[in-house]
Each structure stands twice: as structure tokens, then as C-alpha cells.
Design an enzyme around this catalytic site. Structure first.
Site, PDB file in Angstrom:
ATOM      1  N   GLY A  42       0.834  -1.205   0.000  1.00 32.11           N
ATOM      2  CA  GLY A  42       0.000   0.000   0.000  1.00 32.11           C
ATOM      3  C   GLY A  42       0.855   1.237   0.000  1.00 32.11           C
ATOM      4  O   GLY A  42       2.088   1.167  -0.130  1.00 32.11           O
ATOM      5  N   GLY A  43       0.196   2.346   0.152  1.00 31.51           N
ATOM      6  CA  GLY A  43       0.899   3.619   0.124  1.00 31.51           C
ATOM      7  C   GLY A  43       1.938   3.721   1.230  1.00 31.51           C
ATOM      8  O   GLY A  43       3.003   4.300   1.059  1.00 31.51           O
ATOM      9  N   MET A  44       1.619   3.129   2.341  1.00 25.43           N
ATOM     10  CA  MET A  44       2.510   3.247   3.488  1.00 25.43           C
ATOM     11  C   MET A  44       3.693   2.331   3.417  1.00 25.43           C
ATOM     12  O   MET A  44       4.731   2.612   3.987  1.00 25.43           O
ATOM     13  CB  MET A  44       1.723   2.894   4.750  1.00 25.43           C
ATOM     14  CG  MET A  44       1.080   4.064   5.418  1.00 25.43           C
ATOM     15  SD  MET A  44       0.572   3.538   7.041  1.00 25.43           S
ATOM     16  CE  MET A  44      -1.168   3.601   6.862  1.00 25.43           C
ATOM     17  N   VAL A  47       2.600  -4.965   3.613  1.00 27.31           N
ATOM     18  CA  VAL A  47       2.015  -5.712   4.726  1.00 27.31           C
ATOM     19  C   VAL A  47       2.352  -7.181   4.550  1.00 27.31           C
ATOM     20  O   VAL A  47       2.201  -7.732   3.459  1.00 27.31           O
ATOM     21  CB  VAL A  47       0.482  -5.542   4.757  1.00 27.31           C
ATOM     22  CG1 VAL A  47      -0.075  -6.150   6.034  1.00 27.31           C
ATOM     23  CG2 VAL A  47       0.114  -4.079   4.660  1.00 27.31           C
ATOM     24  N   ASP A  92      -7.752   8.091   8.749  1.00 25.40           N
ATOM     25  CA  ASP A  92      -7.492   7.583   7.401  1.00 25.40           C
ATOM     26  C   ASP A  92      -8.491   6.480   7.054  1.00 25.40           C
ATOM     27  O   ASP A  92      -8.137   5.430   6.543  1.00 25.40           O
ATOM     28  CB  ASP A  92      -6.049   7.056   7.314  1.00 25.40           C
ATOM     29  CG  ASP A  92      -5.639   6.770   5.874  1.00 25.40           C
ATOM     30  OD1 ASP A  92      -6.280   7.328   4.948  1.00 25.40           O
ATOM     31  OD2 ASP A  92      -4.698   5.989   5.669  1.00 25.40           O
TER      32      ASP A  92
END
Lengths: 1209, 190
Positions: A102-104, A107, A217
Site C-alpha cells: 500500500g501507500g505506506m 504488509v 485515514d
């Protein structure tokens, strides 16, 4: 095959099954016979038979499919991960495989590496570029708060730190599922299902907010929904991810200096970011409200509120912060292609609707109005103009779902009314259900379910709270007010019990705890529930008036202001009310002790002002039925004043001509007539002064008085309008007659109601206006036909009648008497229910079907055990024969004769109708009688003896139809097959099946080397099975399939079985042992439970009621007990009367009687009301079952009969 | 008494109330517990055995359903049916996950692993069977349930008859018919 139409498939499947059920060599002929005209069918089934042969062994090789060594591989622990981090250790965890990117960052699926291998987690490694030191510091600081977030719908943050290669990571609970939007689309969930799912999300967010954590978020990909539970369930389970992560990653210092940076960093999802986030302004809980609004918008419409794909950051800011989103109902009629991240390549109204299992037009209509308003309110640009909390947002959505007024709309009265009407369109059956539901404010879904039963259990819950209150009160932990209110509500709910049964059950629920101490408004003095049952108003000794959300039992706004004095406590008198909701529920009017009447707007709590008048007012007021006007009496000149509600201006007055203290104001149902009782010390001119009570009525339109005043010399007279407004009945206090009048003229209708000697005290109309009930000072209640004035049969008595009403369905007269409430069932003229409580309810009974329960006084009120079990039967006949011990009895199906078998082998037929022996004893049986049975057609009676003798008598001729001697063995068991064709006989070595006419064996005996013979026998009701109590130490009861002659079930009861009975549907077998009666499930072979015998020992005999709901057990101590089968609840007290052990029991087929016979020769005929028993069973079940159990209960067997107003599942 | 047991038993009772949330929670509880003990079993030393799904399901039942709470028959039946369905789901999900991993990563084909002397079916077979069973479900729900109980649950016909509340003969016929349909479906697939 799938292309085959359903019916055809059914036909093929059935035939295939029938063919398989035959021997292979017979199948061909069978099919040719059955498919004579349908060669296609023949071929199809034949092909299936061929495939059936080929499929032999298929799926039998389970070992090959489920071998452990391979399955272990499937679990994945030994699998190499595709990603390069697989196997790497991060803190306490070992990475298994990547789950997503993901953007972060990335995972991973990981698990504890310290042996706690059960713990599978999601491990997020944040990508490079973030300030790791700051994150680490903040994580340490925040983890306490985040660790507190324990909610089933929130994935827990477990751990965090920095990896060996210097990247921050977070460890979270591992959640399976798919993003909520994908889930909803894939399942094609309808809007309401989506809303429901969304409300779950709201609850989780609410929870986090209460723990001071804002998500910041929220977006569909952070809301995962797990697979549905089963095919019959459509909603999945929700988990919110990443709670608190945004905050951890968010650097407040940076935020202040570089407001745009975060957006630029790209980890925040601009599509869901609120204006304040885009602008870098402080983030609060309303930021989450906004994001939830965005998500809901998209879930419901399939569109995003804004198009921001490809926009520059400054354009994004402009759009998000300035552009008004389109109404959801408008959005759904747009067609867009390939919109921003929306998965459907072509978003057309049709496609969107299809994914929501509806049509475009319905979708649009569904959204239009409330949902438009609610969603747009959540999406306001200014945080303080949104819902101030997620709770409010969710509550409004719930209100919408329940078709109550929503906050997001200006609450004009018309709107409120339109909601009310819409709501009632759906409610169909019963307002009671709604009211009962609102008691269950703890559970929002109750409202949706409209189930009285569930609500009832809420009442029970409340009762439990009441009890625990006593305990908790000592610890000072519970909010008194809340408890007060919940119990108050329970009582209030009684008012609205729509049917007698509902009310009955509700009361039964209330008495769930016999020693309940309830606090009915410790501080509240008067209570009123709004007509839409949404709001409860209470007035208090401290001069406050409080409004409560009746469903959630939470305060509804602040206490009402501008009440300078207490609400007047009025004399207990019909129509004498001081705290009144307007008929539309929008306004609350209170008559205060300062002689003013004040109005408040319920919804806003806004004080509207007092009714404009120079005069002080008498306490008490009435709204006109249309809600536009209010009437109250002037304390100055005794006139009755009328105000317009909207302006609070006086619009007229009704002169009385007396200096009258008016009370008891009432409008006729159509509002055309106003009546008032008043008391006057001064008489009209020309008459000597004395205290008088005067009844006046006016034409509301003309303000002219109707007819002459009715003057009485005591305080109370009586008057009432019939619900349909056609009849106005008046009676003088102390008078012994009533006059039925035409309301608009006051002229008598027909003759006065006379014929009673005692003064009339109370009056009530049945809801259909046809029956009038009157109570008299002599404690009698009489019913009259309100149209004809004819006295109806039936008289009901009560001690010290305080009030009178009909149940709303008209089925019962409800009387408040000295010590409680009595429900007289009109049909049976029996006391159906009794609520014992020392005059704790204060009410006004004139409204048909609604007792008005108000608080009588402050302080606690005790509800004590009021559901006394009633005498439900009695011993009638006695001793048909003086000597000998009765071993068995049998009841002739025609119910005319009872056969009594004595130990000495004598058999006596007893005429039940005439209650005397029917002729001489039957003879021919040698030895002690072991069993006795009528043939199913009642023409023959069979008996067996321990001497091995069997005799079949013709009942009419008393001659032999046949006899058998089975040799030295004792004959124990005897049973006719249900069709009367076969007869089963058991001796100690075998079980024989005989032709009942010829007594010739039908088969070889059911001899079994293991089981031996039988002690007792019973055919299943369908005649296909035979149960036998067998001779062995281990297995006591065996069930044979008579077709295959195989033993198919074996039961091992706890002790030696003496008697047994199949339930009428054949599913249960009741076995009487020395200590208990056991119930076994025949199919499952499980012991379902016991009917304990206690000290008296187990059942000597067992009988099922014809519908299978009840069981009667006969006991050695001479008692007979009744049980409810499903829950094995004992009903009432044991029937007593027999002085010897009760040996036999039989129900009459119509369930009206239970016959019993004891060893001393006494026969009991118990004129039982099984209905009453069953009602009691319902009540008992209510008391003992959880809501879910109750639901199961009423779905079982034939319970609807006695729990009739429950919704059909 | 175990709080979870009490909770699950209440859920089981609530399911018949049309309580969807309860149905979900019940499913989750059963699925998770079954998965947990299945993993435990598989991590044990005894490889090369057939996974005793019946024992697992029975264990879940005993663990999760309070035997003292007088759970009505139909609810108990429901539980077993549910648990067998969960068993199927677990086995199929594993097969699917593994299959996906195989496709994504290694080319190492494991179509026929020898475990003892019994050739092990491929993941694809189980997935295909699952799909065929889903198709059958649409037409013949009870037959599909019999397959679920017998094949995935490992119950005997007698037990299946008890769980479904049908006669043994009916259950046997359902099995025969369903197996034929599945066989036919899978064969046409191949």
C-alpha cells in the site's frame, strides 16, 4: 445438467432416487414402466444410473484427499514465501509471506517466533522516507492508548518498532476479508444491508472515539469484511484496520509548518481526506465523520462525491474544500466511465443498481430525502456543521432505517407526521411491538425486527437490571436515573400492549423475577410517552421536565427550561392530565402548579411559551384530536378556554355559567364536542348553594353548549365517548343508571341502562365501540351492548375496583382492583391473568384498551409474585370397584369408555360419559394383567397377562375375538399398530407381530439374541417403527425399523424403564424409569433431558397430549404432573387427589380431559384446560428462555396456537 | 464454565432467531476453533494419517456448545452442519492458498505426492470438487449437505441422518445421487 429446467431436474432426481432404491435387476423394468411416455426421461435416468456405477467409490477415498502430511503443507508453514522478506525475523515475529502493498509500505503475514505459533499477525513495514526516530518515540508514547482499543470490529495494534534494516513497522491483528466496497458489490448487497454493515463500522469508530483515538485515514481498504457466516446470512463481519496508525505517522510539528506536506507525501488517501486534512487544520472526531460520509456515499451510490483523479494538489484542495458534492440521489442517475478507482469500468445507473439488487428508479427514490440529507450533513466542509459525533451520524441513519424523523432535516411538523405515517404503514400489526421494542433500546435491531418476544426479553433484562440494581446500588455503581427510566418504560409499555396476549406476555415477562424491586421513577412524578413512542417525558419534584429518547433511554437533550413550578399532580380522575403530548408528538404541554400551561417543542426542547391568558388556569388540559387546539379551564370564572396551539393565542372560550373548577376535559374522538366535569360550590341562581359536580358539553365549532348541564351532588360522575365517537355515555355519581347519548346533541339514545342496584363507578368501551363495561360499587363488572343497551351475559367480580379498561383487541376486560390487575377473558369469563401489586399503578382508564400507568408516588414499588398457578383440574370420579389393584387403564379413542385392568386379570369398562360401569366385567384373562389396549378403531380391547395369556375382546359384544396362550413365558408388552392392522406382543424372549384380525404371525418374531424379548412395546405414530423395552442389563430400549426388521436405535436410560410413550409426531420417546422420566430424541438417539420425579420417584405412566406439547406423568405418591415437552418445564402444581399410586394416564383426543387411574381403583377425570396449561407453558418459557431460545420455542411444534400474536418466522 | 462456550451456545440459540450477527459470530467462532484444532492436529507428529475431521468437528462441538444449556435439537443439528461446512471451507481455503502460491511462485509441481502408498489428490481436484459441490448446492441443497457431512465431516450415514433429521435410507440415497452428480460434473469439467 444445469441447463435442465428446475421441474425437469426434480422429476429426474426423484426417479433416479426411486430407481436406486430398487434392486439393480428391477430398475430397468421400473423405469420403463414409469417412463412409458417419456423416453427422454428414461434415457436421462439410465445415463445417471450408468454414472452412478462409475462413481462407485468416488469420494470414499477420504484418506487420499485428507492426508495429514499433505494438508500440513497446505497450512503454509513449510512453504517458502514468494517475497524476499519471507522467513525474516522482525522483532518477535517471523514473516511468512506478503499480503499486500500500500501507500505506506508492505504488509506481511507473520507469526510469533517464540513458540506461540497460534498468533498470526499482519506486520506492516513502513517504506523508507519517514522519520523513524519520531515514530519510534511516538509509538512508545501512544501504545498505551492504542492497546486499550479492544473492540471486535477493530483490528488490534499489537506491537511496533524498527526493523534491522531501519524501517518502522507495526504489528496488527491479522484479519481476513476484503474491502467493504468490494464486498458489498460482490455480494450485491441491497442498500439496507449496506447501511447495516456501515452502522457496524460506525460503532467501531465510535468506540475508538470514546477512547480518544481518531482514525484519520478511514477508507474502504481499511475496512475489511470477512466472508459471510453461512448461506442464509448475507452480512459479513467487519474489521477496521490501522486505527491510530495515521496518528503515529503524523508529525505534529511538521504538520504545523508544512500543512501540505502530508498530502504531498502521498500516504494519506486524498479521495477520503476531509477539507481540514487537506488544509492541514486540526483533525478531530468530525474528520472521521467526514470520511465515513465519503465511504457511505460511495457504498450507496457507487460514485465518489468528487472527481479528483489526475488533479493537481491545489486543484484537489479546491474541489475537496469548496465544491458541494452532488446529492446521492442525483449521483446514482449519472453514468460515468472508468471513474476514479471505482472498480466497475462503466458506472451506469443500471450497473450501480444491479450491484445493489434493485432498479435505478427505486435506488434513487430510496436515497432521496433522508439519506441525501444525512450524507450531505456528514460531508459538510465546516467540521462544526457536520454531525458532531459518529454516534449522532449513526443514530440518524438508524432513525432513517426505522423511519423515524432524522436530525439532518429540519423537523417541521409536517415532516414529522409524514415520517410517522410512513412508519405505521410498515408496522401493520401492532404498535405494541414498537413500544415493546423501544424498551429494548439497548439493541437497535429490535426495532427492525418488530418482535414482541424480543422486546419482552428486553423487559426481562430490565427486570434483571432492577434486581442487580439492589446489589449494585450498594456499590453505588449504577445510574439510578437510568434504572428508574427503564422500569418506568416497562410499565409504560403496558399501556400500548396492542393485544391482550401481548400484554399478558409482557406482564409475564415483567414478573420474570418474582421478588423484583422496581424503582418506578424515584424522582419522577409524572410520566408521559409521546404518541409515536419515541420520547418519554417525565416531570420531577425539582420542577424540571426531562425528555428521554424512549428507545435508547438516554436523555433527549437537556432538561426543559422555563418551568418555574412543578407539573401539577392531579387527582386520579379520567382525562385529568397535566403533562400531555400533542397528538402528533411534536409538542409537550404541561400544566404547572403556578396555574400556567406551557408548551415546548419536543424535538428541540425549545420553550415555546405559556398559553396566553391573563387568568390563572385550573390544572389539567386537553389537546383537540387534530392537535391544533388546547383546552383548559380558567380558575377565575370557571369557563373553559381554547387556544390555538401554533400561536398560543386564545381563540375562544366556553362559558359554563357556573363558577366552576373544571377538570376532566375531553374532546370527542372527532373533536367536534368538548366535555368537562367541574365542581362548583355555588349553585345557579335560584338554587341553594351546595357542592355540586356538573358535566357540561359544548359544540366546539359553535362554542354553544349542548343540552342542559348534568348536575350531580357528589364529586365524581362518570362519562365516556365510544372510540368511534358515536356514543357518549354519562352517569351520575352514585346513580344506578347510565344514559347513552348522541354526542353532538346530548340526546339520549334509547333507554337508560338500568338493572343494577349498585352505583356505577367506572366505564370503559371496547375498542370496536360495541361493548361497554361498567363496574359497580358492589365489586361487580357488567358488560353491555353499547348500541342496543342490552345487558350481556357474564359477570366479573373484583375487590375494590380502581379502574377498568379493555384490552386493545377487546378480548379482555382489565380491572385494577385492590391488590393488582386482573385480566378477565371475555370469551371464557375466566380470570386469565393476575398481576398482584399493591396499587402501584396510577392510571386513567377511560381510553379503551389503554390503562394509563402513571406514578402514584415517589419511592420504590414492589412487584411480587403474581402469577399464581391456578387450580386446573380436579378429581371427579372415584372408585368404580372397591377391591383389587388397577394395573393398567386404556382409553377408547371414541372417548366413551375407559378400560380398567386389575391385577387379578379382571377388566372393567367404565362409561365415562355416564360416569358408571358399562356392563359386567370382561373375563377370560388368566393371571395378573400386564397390559391393556384398545384397538385404534375402538371396537376391540386387548389384554395380556403375566401368565402368557392374551385375549382380544369385542367391545360391543363382550365376546372373544381371539385368544392366545404363549406358553410359559410371561406376556409383557402389547401394542396395536396405528392403522390397527397389526398387533405386537412381547414376551421375555421375543417380540411377535400378529395380524390383528386373525392373530396369525405376520413375520418371524423380532427375536434377537442380544436383546431378547420385550417388557413394553410402542409403535411409532407412523407405524414404521416399534420400540421395545428389552430384557438386558445394558440396553433398555430398542427401536426397530419394521420394514427392514433391523434395530435402528438403542437407548440406554439411566435406570430400568417401566413405561414409555412416543410423542404424537414420533420424534420423541418418553421413558419412565424408577427416578425420572427421560425424553429421548428418536432420530438422533440422544437423551434430550429429564422430567425429574423427585422424592416421589419416576413416572409410573406417561402420556403425551394429542398435540405433543405436554406430557403428563403419573407418580407413585398419587400426584400427576404436567410438563411442557420442548423445555421440560413443569407446569403449575402437581394435580393432587389420588390417594394411591397413579398407574395410568390418558388424554382425551380433544385435549379437554385427562384420565387417571390409581392402584386403589380411583379414577380421576380431570377437566383440564390444556389451553390454560399451554398458556402457562408460554409464560414459563418466557420466564426461563433467552430471546433466542424463545424464538426456537415458538417455532417448534404447534406453539403458535397459544402464542398466537407472535410473528410467523 | 468456559465463557466462550457459553457465548457460542448463546449464539447457537440466537441463530434461530434470525439473528444474522449471531450467525456470523457463530460461524467465525466455529471456523476459528476448527482451524485452530485442525492446525494443532496437523502439527502433531503423526503424519501420513487421514485427518480425522469427524473427531475435529466433534471436538469443536464439545468445546463450543455448553452441554448443560439444553440446546434444542434443531440448533444442535445446525451446529454440526455448520461445523462440517466450516471444515470444508478450511480445507478448500488451504488448497486454494497453496494453489495460488504455487501459481505465483515456484514451478515445483506437487501433483502427486506420495504419502505412504496412497496418491494424494491435487489441490485443483479439491477446488474443482468444491466448485462442483457449490453448483450442486443450488439444485440439491440437502444432497450437497450430505456430501459435506460425509466427505468433509466424515460422519456415518446414521449420524448424517440424525444431523439432517432424515431417515438413513434417505441419507444414503442422497449420498448416492449427489456423488453421481458430482462425478458427472467433474468428469465433464476434465
Amino acid at each position: 445438467m444445469d441447463a435442465t429446467p428446475y421441474d425437469r431436474r426434480r422429476e429426474i432426481d426423484a426417479l433416479f432416487g426411486q430407481a436406486l432404491d430398487r434392486r439393480p435387476e428391477e430398475r430397468r423394468a421400473f423405469l420403463e414402466d414409469r417412463c412409458a411416455e417419456d423416453s427422454d426421461l428414461l434415457h436421462e435416468v439410465e445415463r445417471l444410473l450408468v454414472d452412478h456405477g462409475a462413481a462407485e467409490g468416488f469420494l470414499d477415498d477420504r484418506r487420499a484427499w485428507f492426508d495429514t502430511s499433505r494438508l500440513r503443507g497446505l497450512i503454509g508453514e513449510e512453504d517458502d514465501a514468494a517475497a524476499n522478506r519471507a522467513g525474516q525475523r522482525v522483532g518477535l515475529y517471523r514473516i511468512v509471506e506478503p499480503l499486500g502493498r500500500g501507500g505506506m509500505g508492505t504488509v506481511f503475514l507473520a507469526e510469533r517466533d517464540d513458540g506461540q505459533f497460534e498468533k498470526r499477525v499482519a506486520l506492516k513495514v513502513i517504506k523508507r522516507g519517514m522519520d523513524t526516530d519520531a515514530i519510534r518515540r511516538r509509538f512508545r508514547y501512544e501504545r498505551q492508548i492504542l492497546a486499550r482499543l479492544e473492540h471486535p470490529n477493530i483490528a488490534r495494534l499489537l506491537d511496533g518498532g524498527v526493523t534491522e534494516d531501519g524501517l518502522p513497522y507495526f504489528v496488527m491483528e491479522y484479519v481476513r476479508g476484503e474491502p467493504i466496497d468490494q464486498y458489498c458489490d460482490r455480494k450485491q448487497l441491497a442498500l439496507d444491508d449496506r447501511l447495516r454493515l456501515f452502522l457496524t463500522v460506525c460503532e467501531a469508530v465510535q468506540y475508538a472515539h470514546r477512547n480518544l483515538v481518531v482514525h484519520r485515514d478511514l477508507k474502504p481498504s481499511n475496512i475489511l469484511v470477512a466472508e459471510p457466516a453461512s448461506a442464509r446470512t448475507r452480512a459479513g463481519r467487519v474489521k477496521l484496520l490501522d486505527f491510530g496508525i495515521a496518528r503515529l505517522l503524523d508529525d505534529p510539528e511538521q504538520a504545523e509548518t508544512l500543512p501540505m506536506t502530508r498530502t504531498g507525501l502521498g500516504w494519506m488517501t486524498p479521495s477520503y481526506a476531509a477539507p481540514e486534512q487537506i488544509r492541514g487544520n486540526p483533525v478531530t472526531t468530525t474528520t472521521d465523520v467526514y470520511a465515513l460520509g465519503m465511504i457511505l456515499y460511495e457504498l450507496l451510490t457507487g460514485h465518489r462525491p468528487y472527481q479528483i483523479r489526475g488533479l493537481t494538489p491545489s486543484e484537489v484542495e479546491r474541489v475537496v474544500c469548496e465544491r458541494m458534492p452532488a446529492k446521492p440521489s442525483t449521483a446514482v442517475i449519472r453514468a460515468e466511465s472508468g471513474t476514479d478507482e471505482v472498480r466497475t469500468p462503466q458506472t451506469t445507473p443500471e450497473a450501480v443498481s444491479r450491484l445493489r439488487s434493485t432498479e435505478p428508479d427505486r435506488l434513487r427514490r430510496w436515497l432521496k430525502g433522508d439519506l441525501d440529507n444525512i450524507i450531505l450533513k456528514a460531508l459538510r466542509k465546516e467540521p462544526d456543521r457536520r454531525y458532531s459525533s459518529v454516534e449522532q451520524f449513526a443514530e440518524d441513519l438508524r432513525r432513517h432505517r426505522e423511519k423515524r424523523p432524522v436530525l439532518a432535516r429540519k423537523p417541521t411538523r409536517r415532516y414529522r407526521l409524514s415520517r410517522f405515517v410512513r412508519r405505521h404503514r410498515i408496522e401493520v400489526t401492532a404498535a405494541v411491538l414498537v413500544v415493546l421494542s423501544l424498551i429494548g433500546g439497548l439493541v437497535g435491531t429490535l426495532w427492525q425486527a418488530y418482535r414482541a418476544t424480543e422486546a419482552l426479553h428486553k423487559v426481562e433484562e430490565l427486570a434483571d437490571i432492577g434486581l442487580s440494581y439492589n446489589v449494585a446500588n450498594k456499590a453505588g455503581t449504577l445510574q439510578e436515573q437510568q434504572l428508574d427510566l427503564s422500569l418506568l418504560l416497562s410499565v409504560q409499555a403496558l399501556r400500548f400492549a396492542e393485544t391482550y396476549e401481548a400484554r399478558d406476555r409482557l406482564l409475564a415477562g415483567l414478573q420474570a423475577n418474582p421478588h423484583l424491586v422496581g424503582y418506578f421513577g424515584k424522582q419522577a412524578e409524572i410520566a408521559a410517552l409521546s404518541p409515536d413512542r419515541a420520547v418519554l417525558a417525565t416531570s420531577h419534584a425539582d420542577s424540571t421536565i426531562r425528555l428521554w429518547d424512549a428507545r435508547t433511554r438516554r436523555p433527549f437533550g437537556s432538561p426543559l427550561t422555563a418551568a418555574p413550578a412543578r407539573v401539577a399532580l392531579l387527582t386520579r380522575f379520567p382525562n385529568n392530565e397535566s403533562l400531555v403530548f400533542s397528538p402528533d408528538g411534536a409538542l409537550l404541554a404541561a400544566s404547572l402548579e403556578d396555574s400556567t400551561i406551557r408548551l415546548w417543542e419536543v424535538h428541540s426542547g425549545r420553550f415555546l411559551g405559556p398559553l396566553e391568558t391573563g387568568d390563572p388556569l385550573n390544572p389539567g388540559l386537553a389537546f383537540s384530536p387534530d392537535g391544533t387546539q388546547v383546552a383548559a379551564g380558567s380558575a377565575v370564572d370557571g369557563s373553559v378556554i381554547l387556544w390555538e396551539v401554533d400561536t398560543r393565542q386564545r381563540v375562544g372560550a366556553f362559558s359554563t355559567g357556573f363558577e366552576l373548577k373544571t377538570t376532566n376535559l375531553a374532546f370527542s374522538p372527532e373533536g367536534t364536542v368538548l366535555t368537562a366535569w367541574g365542581a362548583s360550590k355555588r349553585a345557579p341562581p335560584g338554587e341553594p348553594p351546595r357542592l355540586q359536580s356538573i358535566l357540561l358539553s359544548w359544540n366546539v365549532a359553535t362554542r354553544r353548549r349542548i343540552g342542559p348541564p348534568l348536575i350531580d351532588h357528589a364529586w365524581f360522575g362518570t362519562q365516556a365517548f365510544s372510540p368511534d365517537g358515536a356514543v357518549w355515555v354519562t352517569g351520575a355519581a352514585g346513580g344506578t343508571s347510565l344514559v347513552l347519548r348522541e354526542p353532538t346533541t346530548g340526546r339520549p339514545l334509547g333507554q337508560p341502562l338500568v338493572g343494577f342496584t349498585s352505583p356505577v363507578q367506572h366505564l370503559a368501551f371496547s375498542p370496536d365501540s360495541t361493548v361497554l363495561a361498567k363496574s359497580h360499587a358492589d365489586s361487580t363488572i357488567r358488560l353491555w351492548n353499547a348500541r342496543t343497551g342490552r345487558l350481556l351475559t357474564g359477570q366479573y367480580t373484583a375487590k375494590g375496583i380502581e379502574a377498568l379498561a379493555f384490552s386493545t383487541d377487546g378480548g379482555a376486560v382489565i380491572v385494577e382492583e385492590e391488590n393488582g390487575l386482573v385480566f378477565w377473558e371475555i370469551d371464557t369469563q375466566q380470570k386469565a391473568f393476575y398481576l398482584n401489586g399493591r396499587s402501584f399503578l396510577h392510571h386513567q382508564p377511560l381510553e379503551p384498551g389503554s390503562l394509563r400507568f402513571l406514578l402514584k408516588e415517589q419511592g420504590k414499588i414492589t412487584l411480587v409474585d403474581f402469577a399464581k398457578s391456578q387450580a386446573i383440574g380436579q378429581l371427579k370420579a372415584t372408585a368404580p370397584r372397591a377391591s383389587g389393584e388397577i394395573a393398567r387403564t386404556a382409553l377408547d379413542p371414541a372417548e366413551k369408555r375407559l378400560a380398567l385392568g386389575y391385577d387379578d386379570g379382571t377388566v372393567v369398562l367404565w362409561d365415562v360419559v355416564a360416569d358408571r360401569p358399562a356392563g359386567e366385567s370382561l373375563s377370560g384373562l388368566i393371571g395378573s394383567l400386564s397390559h391393556l389396549a384398545f384397538s385404534p378403531d375402538g371396537t376391540a380391547l386387548a389384554a395380556s397377562s403375566e401368565a402368557g395369556r392374551f385375549v382380544l375382546w369385542d367391545v360391543a359384544t363382550r365376546g372373544y375375538r381371539g385368544e392366545l396362550q404363549t406358553g410359559p413365558n410371561r406376556l409383557w408388552g402389547l401394542a396395536f399398530s396405528p392403522d390397527g392392522q397389526a398387533l405386537a406382543l412381547a414376551d421375555s424372549s421375543s417380540i411377535a407381530l400378529l395380524d390383528a384380525a386373525t392373530l396369525k404371525p405376520l413375520h418371524e418374531p423380532l427375536a434377537d439374541p442380544v436383546f431378547g424379548g420385550g417388557l413394553g412395546l410402542a409403535f411409532s405414530p407412523d407405524g414404521k417403527q416399534l420400540a421395545a423395552i428389552v430384557f438386558t442389563d445394558e440396553i433398555e430400549v430398542v427401536v426397530w425399523d419394521l420394514a427392514t426388521r433391523e434395530a435402528i436405535r438403542q437407548f440406554r436410560p439411566s435406570g430400568a424403564v417401566g413405561t414409555m410413550a412416543f410423542s404424537p409426531d414420533g420424534t420423541l420417546l418418553a421413558l419412565g424409569t424408577g427416578s425420572v422420566a427421560e425424553l429421548w430424541d428418536v432420530e438422533m438417539g440422544h437423551r434430550l433431558g429429564d422430567l425429574p420425579g423427585g422424592e416421589e420417584g419416576g413416572a409410573e405412566d406417561i402420556a403425551f397430549s394429542p398435540d405433543g406439547r405436554l406430557i403428563a406423568t403419573a407418580h407413585y405418591d398419587g400426584t400427576i404432573r404436567l410438563w411442557e415437552v420442548e423445555r421440560r418445564l413443569r407446569l403449575g402444581e402437581p394435580l393432587k387427589g389420588h390417594t394411591s399410586p397413579v398407574k395410568s394416564l390418558a388424554f382425551s383426543p380433544d385435549e379437554s380431559k385427562l384420565y387417571s387411574a390409581d392402584a386403589g381403583g380411583a379414577v380421576g377425570v380431570w377437566p383440564v384446560s390444556l389451553e390454560l396449561w399451554k398458556t402457562q407453558a408460554c409464560r414459563l418459557a418466557h420466564r426461563n428462555l433467552t430471546p433466542a431460545e424463545w424464538q426456537t420455542y415458538i417455532e417448534g411444534r404447534t406453539y403458535q396456537k397459544t402464542c398466537p400474536d407472535l410473528p410467523n418466522p | 464454565m468456559d465463557a466462550q462456550t457459553h457465548e457460542v451456545t448463546k449464539l447457537l440459540l440466537a441463530v434461530f432467531n434470525g439473528d444474522e450477527a449471531a450467525a456470523n459470530q457463530l460461524w467465525d467462532a466455529v471456523y476459528q476453533e476448527l482451524q485452530r484444532i485442525a492446525h494443532r492436529e496437523l502439527r502433531g507428529e503423526r503424519l501420513g494419517h487421514t485427518l480425522n475431521t469427524t473427531a475435529l468437528v466433534n471436538e469443536v462441538y464439545l468445546k463450543l456448545v455448553d452441554q448443560k444449556m439444553q440446546v434444542p435439537l434443531q440448533n444442535r443439528r445446525h451446529f454440526f452442519a455448520l461445523a462440517c461446512r466450516a471444515m470444508r471451507q478450511i480445507l478448500v481455503n488451504h488448497a486454494r492458498a497453496r494453489n495460488a502460491r504455487k501459481r505465483a511462485g515456484r514451478k515445483h509441481e506437487v501433483s502427486l505426492i506420495e504419502a505412504g502408498e496412497i496418491p494424494v489428490k491435487r489441490d485443483e481436484d479439491l477446488l474443482a470438487l468444491d466448485e462442483a459441490l457449490t453448483r450442486l448446492e443450488a439444485w440439491e441443497p440437502r444432497q450437497a449437505q450430505v456430501i459435506e457431512l460425509r466427505f468433509f465431516g466424515g460422519y456415518s450415514m446414521k449420524e448424517i441422518a440424525g444431523i439432517l433429521g432424515i431417515g438413513i435410507r434417505t441419507a444414503q440415497l442422497d449420498w448416492e445421487k449427489a456423488r453421481t452428480y458430482l462425478y458427472r460434473d467433474l468428469r465433464s469439467d476434465a
